[in-house]
Design an enzyme around this catalytic site. Structure first.
Site, PDB file in Angstrom:
ATOM      1  N   GLY A 227     100.040  87.023  92.630  1.00 21.07           N
ATOM      2  CA  GLY A 227      99.026  87.537  91.780  1.00 21.07           C
ATOM      3  C   GLY A 227      99.285  87.639  90.296  1.00 21.07           C
ATOM      4  O   GLY A 227      98.228  87.259  89.369  1.00 21.07           O
ATOM      5  N   PHE A 228     100.395  88.008  89.794  1.00 21.67           N
ATOM      6  CA  PHE A 228     100.752  88.060  88.403  1.00 21.67           C
ATOM      7  C   PHE A 228      99.885  89.060  87.630  1.00 21.67           C
ATOM      8  O   PHE A 228      99.213  88.983  86.429  1.00 21.67           O
ATOM      9  CB  PHE A 228     100.674  86.718  87.715  1.00 21.67           C
ATOM     10  CG  PHE A 228     101.715  85.679  88.474  1.00 21.67           C
ATOM     11  CD1 PHE A 228     103.001  85.931  88.362  1.00 21.67           C
ATOM     12  CD2 PHE A 228     101.031  84.502  89.001  1.00 21.67           C
ATOM     13  CE1 PHE A 228     103.730  85.040  89.028  1.00 21.67           C
ATOM     14  CE2 PHE A 228     102.012  83.530  89.396  1.00 21.67           C
ATOM     15  CZ  PHE A 228     103.342  83.992  89.388  1.00 21.67           C
ATOM     16  N   ALA A 499     110.630 101.500  92.839  1.00 21.41           N
ATOM     17  CA  ALA A 499     111.076 102.989  92.246  1.00 21.41           C
ATOM     18  C   ALA A 499     109.990 104.158  92.933  1.00 21.41           C
ATOM     19  O   ALA A 499     110.312 105.211  93.177  1.00 21.41           O
ATOM     20  CB  ALA A 499     110.936 102.924  90.620  1.00 21.41           C
ATOM     21  N   ILE A 619     120.153  97.917  91.298  1.00 20.23           N
ATOM     22  CA  ILE A 619     119.660  96.736  91.861  1.00 20.23           C
ATOM     23  C   ILE A 619     119.563  96.751  93.452  1.00 20.23           C
ATOM     24  O   ILE A 619     120.688  96.765  93.888  1.00 20.23           O
ATOM     25  CB  ILE A 619     120.009  95.043  91.369  1.00 20.23           C
ATOM     26  CG1 ILE A 619     119.816  95.039  89.814  1.00 20.23           C
ATOM     27  CG2 ILE A 619     119.296  94.276  92.072  1.00 20.23           C
ATOM     28  CD1 ILE A 619     118.483  95.206  89.304  1.00 20.23           C
ATOM     29  N   THR A 624     116.355  89.139  95.731  1.00 16.09           N
ATOM     30  CA  THR A 624     115.102  89.102  95.251  1.00 16.09           C
ATOM     31  C   THR A 624     114.878  89.543  93.991  1.00 16.09           C
ATOM     32  O   THR A 624     113.767  88.947  93.303  1.00 16.09           O
ATOM     33  CB  THR A 624     114.414  90.296  96.442  1.00 16.09           C
ATOM     34  OG1 THR A 624     114.980  91.318  96.158  1.00 16.09           O
ATOM     35  CG2 THR A 624     114.197  89.671  97.629  1.00 16.09           C
ATOM     36  N   GLN A 628     112.849  87.346  91.029  1.00 16.18           N
ATOM     37  CA  GLN A 628     112.034  87.735  90.052  1.00 16.18           C
ATOM     38  C   GLN A 628     112.232  87.342  88.593  1.00 16.18           C
ATOM     39  O   GLN A 628     111.386  86.827  87.900  1.00 16.18           O
ATOM     40  CB  GLN A 628     111.890  89.273  90.128  1.00 16.18           C
ATOM     41  CG  GLN A 628     111.130  89.725  91.381  1.00 16.18           C
ATOM     42  CD  GLN A 628     109.636  89.320  91.488  1.00 16.18           C
ATOM     43  OE1 GLN A 628     108.874  89.596  90.596  1.00 16.18           O
ATOM     44  NE2 GLN A 628     109.400  88.660  92.482  1.00 16.18           N
ATOM     45  N   VAL A 693     111.888  95.045  88.420  1.00 13.03           N
ATOM     46  CA  VAL A 693     112.305  93.872  87.647  1.00 13.03           C
ATOM     47  C   VAL A 693     111.132  92.775  87.754  1.00 13.03           C
ATOM     48  O   VAL A 693     111.549  91.744  87.323  1.00 13.03           O
ATOM     49  CB  VAL A 693     113.573  93.253  88.323  1.00 13.03           C
ATOM     50  CG1 VAL A 693     114.666  94.060  88.133  1.00 13.03           C
ATOM     51  CG2 VAL A 693     113.268  93.084  90.015  1.00 13.03           C
ATOM     52  N   GLY A 694     110.169  93.079  88.056  1.00 10.02           N
ATOM     53  CA  GLY A 694     109.067  91.887  88.178  1.00 10.02           C
ATOM     54  C   GLY A 694     108.798  91.485  86.997  1.00 10.02           C
ATOM     55  O   GLY A 694     108.204  90.340  86.800  1.00 10.02           O
ATOM     56  N   GLU A 695     108.506  92.376  85.902  1.00 10.29           N
ATOM     57  CA  GLU A 695     108.034  91.839  84.675  1.00 10.29           C
ATOM     58  C   GLU A 695     108.929  91.733  83.437  1.00 10.29           C
ATOM     59  O   GLU A 695     108.650  90.774  82.663  1.00 10.29           O
ATOM     60  CB  GLU A 695     106.794  92.724  84.495  1.00 10.29           C
ATOM     61  CG  GLU A 695     105.638  92.680  85.222  1.00 10.29           C
ATOM     62  CD  GLU A 695     104.593  93.836  85.297  1.00 10.29           C
ATOM     63  OE1 GLU A 695     105.090  94.842  85.698  1.00 10.29           O
ATOM     64  OE2 GLU A 695     103.650  93.710  84.779  1.00 10.29           O
TER      65      GLU A 695
HETATM   66 MO1  MOS Z   1     101.510  93.139  86.953  1.00  9.99          MO
HETATM   67  S1  MOS Z   1     100.449  92.456  85.425  1.00  9.99           S
HETATM   68  O1  MOS Z   1     101.399  94.911  86.516  1.00  9.99           O
HETATM   69  O2  MOS Z   1     100.732  92.805  88.442  1.00  9.99           O
END
Ligand code: MOS
Length: 730
Positions: A227-228, A499, A619, A624, A628, A693-695
């Site tokens: 989705g981003f 988290a 981590i 995974t 990311q 760690v997604g962003e």
């Molecule tokens: Mo991210 S832009 O918080 O899906």
């Protein structure tokens, strides 16, 4: 820790690669019909008339909806939840952006609906030239978001200064999976299969739009093709599918096309950011001003929050950060991976590189010199900040000491090399979460929480946390997500799921284990009949006396003996996201070191390699987590070199609204990537010390690349993306 911290493969991997995993548009229900929306072909004006006569006469057409017959759709109340386009579809006859939905064709098949949609004849009046202007100046006086000292006086008094404006373009989220909705209505309640990163928010907002009680809306989302940020909040297509299902009493499937995704489901706002920085000759940062402006839609407020990281990232006694917007005839912008900080850090980290150059100080050294002792913005300590180590370890792994600073001075096999660096940071906080953990008589465990896995590994990470807590083997743990019937869980946004769910899941696991221990003491057959429960403990899936491991009994035996199918526990943890008085400044940090290769003879620019060091707390799963960061680094190459949505100034249409013309980084563009996690637990956030760690992996990539481009070519690109034209005609 035995399972937490292990590079476990995704537990949902086999379901995905075998095709068993059902994504939203994979669902089919009996009697399902198809909806195709009709988008406006002007970007500013009014609807004069919608003639549906040809469309309704087309084969297979069941109904064509427009404002007059769509039925009541309400505006969500301000407290309902998050949504970036609050105007319900068809709410008035005003057109504010190209592609705005004006009608909805419902037919027996998708092909029939698509064909009939092309026959809907819309005439417009008061059509105006759309405002899609690229230059952004604030519509209103900018808002001050942070201030300390006297930045203007300090700037004037400083010997070395940078005053530049940086631009990041509108970008469009392009997850592989199209946005989709399958809406069913039983006369009272809706079940909506949605492409959403936030099932609970979706239910709360959409129930208000549809005007039904919350409990009459169920959202299901088991797998998301990413989705981003574009799938965080509800968009108009989902509302329309639900309205059609309600009006017709039949299940309605609506899949947004790739072209429509460029028009109606959000984008990253264009930003224009002035940065003023000054320093003493020794590199001490004496002032920093950051004045971003971002594009917004015509109706809703949207603050990209570019200045988010600016107030705490580097130490300086004089600072001012503002925020401002300007409205455009473009669909509503929304969060896109690393909203705020990612475009914001492009500006501030680029300016930092320019300051280093003006000072003649190495850019790594300059950053180390201005490392703050505490968060000067909130005047509180950092919980766990290892930015300096990210820089020094990254420099060492990259070989930064071999860098010769002169432009074009480094060559390899006839290619000019450019080396650049930038720092990055991202918020660390929790959303509220509830969870339930069950221990079953067959020795298995189950964890249930109403969050969702958007491809990031949430199923796997949750199983690891439960395995760690209970001692149940990973393959005997079922993870249930993606259904609003589960205990409410967090949005998959802000890199905060892991988290957020840890405290609730651990509490629930402990409750279940406590319940199993209690069971072991009750009844004449119980293995520890008559033993006080506080003399027992649950460890590694077994119940035993605290003072002796002898006679330990597996919990499933306890349940079987008691003839109990399951014991369970519940957990609930509060949000910290909007804390008004935080005790600690919680953030993740990182450093990006980039090498580019430049061949001027053939105008070929390539990102050769990136060394990334990330300080994101403990981590939970290095595999995974690495996925990311690597995905984000490739996205960063796209952000720096390719991605930009172009709006035609005549029609307001995004003209490169397809995957051929909207260029993203592909495998061939992916650099060699070396990702290191520092792995310092941040227990101020949760007991395992995990942040997210997604962003953060996307932050800092683009400014490191443009710094490297400067180092190779002498051309400073301040407006992304870097194009060959920038480099050929400096
Ligand atoms: Mo991210 S832009 O918080 O899906």
């Amino acid at each position: 820790m035995s399972v937490v911290g292990q590079a476990v493969p995704r537990i949902d991997g086999p379901r995905k690669v075998s095709g068993v995993a059902k994504y939203t548009s994979d669902h089919r229900v009996d009697g399902m019909i198809y909806a195709v929306p009709v988008g406006s072909t002007v970007a500013a004006g009014r609807i004069a008339e919608i003639d549906v006569s040809k469309a309704v006469a087309a084969p297979g057409v069941i109904e064509v909806f427009q404002r007059s017959n769509v039925g009541k759709l309400y505006k969500p109340s301000p407290g309902a939840g998050a949504i970036d386009e609050t105007r319900p579809p068809f709410a008035d006859d005003v057109i504010r952006y190209y592609g705005q939905f004006v009608a909805l064709v419902v037919a027996q098949t998708f092909e029939q609906a698509t064909a009939a949609a092309s026959l809907v004849d819309v005439t417009y009046r008061d059509v105006a030239a759309p405002n899609v202007a690229l230059d952004l100046s604030p519509d209103d006086e900018p808002t001050e978001v942070a201030r300390r000292g006297d930045p203007s006086a300090a700037y004037d008094a400083s010997p070395v200064k940078v005053d530049q404006t940086y631009v990041t373009p509108a970008e469009t989220h392009n997850p592989i999976e199209l946005h989709a909705s399958l809406a069913t209505y039983d006369g009272e309640a809706f079940t909506l299969y949605e492409t959403t990163q936030a099932i609970t928010n979706h239910r709360n907002v959409v129930s208000e739009i549809l005007g039904v009680p919350r409990e009459n809306v169920r959202i299901i989302m088991k797998f998301l093709g990413s989705g981003f940020g574009g799938k965080l909040w509800p968009w108009t297509h989902g509302t329309l599918a639900a309205a059609a299902a309600r009006n017709l009493g039949r299940p309605v499937k609506l899949v947004v096309t790739r072209k429509q995704m460029f028009e109606t489901v959000g984008h990253r706002a264009r930003t224009q950011q002035r940065v003023r920085m000054s320093a003493q000759r020794d590199g001490t940062l004496t002032s920093l001003r950051h004045d971003p402006v971002n594009g917004a839609g015509m109706l809703d407020e949207y603050d990209e929050n570019c200045g988010e990281a600016t107030p705490y990232f580097y130490g300086t006694n004089n600072l001012r950060v503002t925020a401002a917007q300007t409205r455009r005839n473009i669909g509503a912008p929304t969060a896109m991976r690393g909203p705020g900080a990612v475009p914001g850090l492009f500006a501030t980290e680029s300016a930092y590189d320019e300051l280093a150059l003006a000072l003649g100080i190495d850019p790594v050294q300059l950053r180390l010199r201005n490392e703050p002792a505490h968060d000067q913005n909130l005047n509180i300590p950092f919980s766990s900040r290892h930015y300096a180590e990210c820089l020094t370890l990254g420099a060492q792994k990259f070989g930064w000491s071999q860098r010769t600073p002169a432009v074009g001075s480094m060559r390899q096999n006839g290619t000019i090399l450019g080396w650049g660096v930038a720092g990055c940071s991202w918020i660390a906080a929790r959303f509220g979460a509830e969870a339930r953990v069950e221990l079953h008589a067959d020795g298995s465990a189950r964890v249930l929480t109403g969050t969702q896995d958007i491809g990031t590994g949430t199923y796997t990470v949750l199983a690891q946390v439960v395995a760690e807590a209970t001692g149940v083997a990973l393959e005997h743990i079922a993870v249930e997500l993606g259904d609003t019937r589960l205990p409410p869980g967090p949005i998959s946004g802000g890199s905060m799921v892991t988290a957020s769910v840890i405290p609730a899941v651990l509490e629930a696991a402990r409750g279940a284990m406590k319940s199993a221990v209690a069971l072991a003491t009750k009844g004449s057959d119980a293995p520890f009949a008559g033993v006080p429960a506080d003399e027992l403990h649950f460890e590694g899936g077994r119940i035993a006396r605290k003072d002796s491991a002898a006679g330990a009994v597996p919990f499933e035996d306890v349940l079987c003996t008691a003839s109990v199918a399951q014991v369970s526990g519940s957990g609930k943890a509060d949000a910290t996201f909007a804390d008004e008085h935080p005790k600690y400044s919680l953030h993740s940090y990182g450093a990006q070191f980039v090498e580019i290769g430049w061949q001027p003879e053939i105008a070929r620019l390539r990102v050769n390699r990136i060394v990334t060091v990330v300080d994101a707390g403990r981590i939970i799963n290095p595999r995974t987590a690495r996925n990311q960061i690597e995905g984000a680094l490739v996205m960063g190459v796209g952000m720096a070199l390719f991605e930009e949505t172009h709006y035609d100034p005549r029609s307001g249409a995004p003209v490169n609204s397809n995957l051929a013309d909207y260029v993203m980084a592909s495998h061939a563009d992916a650099p060699q990537m070396d990702v290191t996690f520092l792995d310092y637990p941040d227990t101020a956030l949760n007991e395992l010390g995990a942040r997210g760690v997604g962003e953060i992996g996307l932050a800092g990539v683009a400014p490191a690349i443009t710094a490297a481009v400067y180092h190779a070519t002498g051309v400073r690109v301040r407006a992304l993306p870097v194009t060959i034209e920038n480099l050929l005609a400096p």
